[in-house]
Design an enzyme around this catalytic site. Sequence first.
Site, PDB file in Angstrom:
ATOM      1  CE  LYS A  70       3.291   3.097   3.151  1.00  0.00           C
ATOM      2  NZ  LYS A  70       3.747   3.333   4.533  1.00  0.00           N
ATOM      3  NE  ARG A  83       6.960   4.115   0.321  1.00  0.00           N
ATOM      4  CZ  ARG A  83       6.754   4.794   1.446  1.00  0.00           C
ATOM      5  NH1 ARG A  83       7.746   4.966   2.301  1.00  0.00           N
ATOM      6  NH2 ARG A  83       5.574   5.315   1.721  1.00  0.00           N
ATOM      7  CD  GLU A  99      10.351   1.773  10.489  1.00  0.00           C
ATOM      8  OE1 GLU A  99      10.352   2.672   9.636  1.00  0.00           O
ATOM      9  OE2 GLU A  99      10.255   0.564  10.188  1.00  0.00           O
ATOM     10  NE  ARG A 158      -5.895 -19.717   4.771  1.00  0.00           N
ATOM     11  CZ  ARG A 158      -4.922 -20.447   5.306  1.00  0.00           C
ATOM     12  NH1 ARG A 158      -4.740 -21.698   4.906  1.00  0.00           N
ATOM     13  NH2 ARG A 158      -4.130 -19.945   6.234  1.00  0.00           N
ATOM     14  CE1 TYR A 184       0.206   1.922   4.310  1.00  0.00           C
ATOM     15  CE2 TYR A 184       1.136  -0.281   4.395  1.00  0.00           C
ATOM     16  CZ  TYR A 184       0.972   0.981   4.950  1.00  0.00           C
ATOM     17  OH  TYR A 184       1.588   1.288   6.135  1.00  0.00           O
TER      18      TYR A 184
END
Length: 278
Positions: A142, A46, A174, A94, A27
């Site tokens: 990310k 990114r 962070e 799945r 995301y």
Amino acid sequence: MNGEFFLKKEASISVFDRGFLFSDSVYEVCAVIGGKLVDWHEHFARLMRSLDHLDIVNNFQEQDFYQVKKKLIKENQLTEGLCYVQVSRGVAERDFNFAKKSLLPTVVIFTQEKSILNNPASKSGIKIITVPDERWQRRDIKTTQLLAQSLAKTYAIQKGVDDSLLVQDGIINEGSSSNAFIIRDGRIMTPSLSKAILGGITRSSLVKFCQMNNIEIREQKINIDDLMSSQEVFLTSATGFVLPVVEIDGRNVGNGLVGDMVKEIQRIYLDHIKAKLS
């Protein structure tokens, strides 16, 4: 969603979407100021990097994403807030094995209103605590795998402060959703880029802006002692911009007030991004 526009109450995804079942998705979040996107090109770059690192089918064009985002901003009459985009590997039975590359990615984009420029925390500062970093080893990608960060953030709120700073073997990584900076002896320092942290877009912009303004900034390892002896501390993120930290683990940072250097950094950052909104 996947090229179609929906009212939010009508939008839905398959229960077999791998983003839902495995957090197999990435995301990006762009701030919106005055109806325009902040650092859009950098966020898109990114996003492409994250997709490639997870081997998710990636045939996306920047202009297509940009046009959808601008339409959503207009349709929602969004002046200030954020625009979120999430891309999952897609829908399949799945199975831990995702070797089949024929899956069609699921793309979701939406907006949210949020006060950014007049966020009270940017003026008063926030209080944080340090907690162990318990995330997976590829934090530079990310992904939507955010449970550890959610737990750290919620733990901080339960302790009566605003956020957590993630620490590993005595080294600062962070914040739960931000990059960390400290100021000692007039010098700004931030953890070096590695697989241990996410390379924040606001972080990279701030480093560049400081260099353009002849402000010394170093990327290096920062330990707990460095953090606790800092005169000023601040966090950066896409929708928080530059947030001063005035207390860590119950101890004041400096005199417990937002410092002059952080105020100057906030001014420089806002001046530069306002000149490059898209």
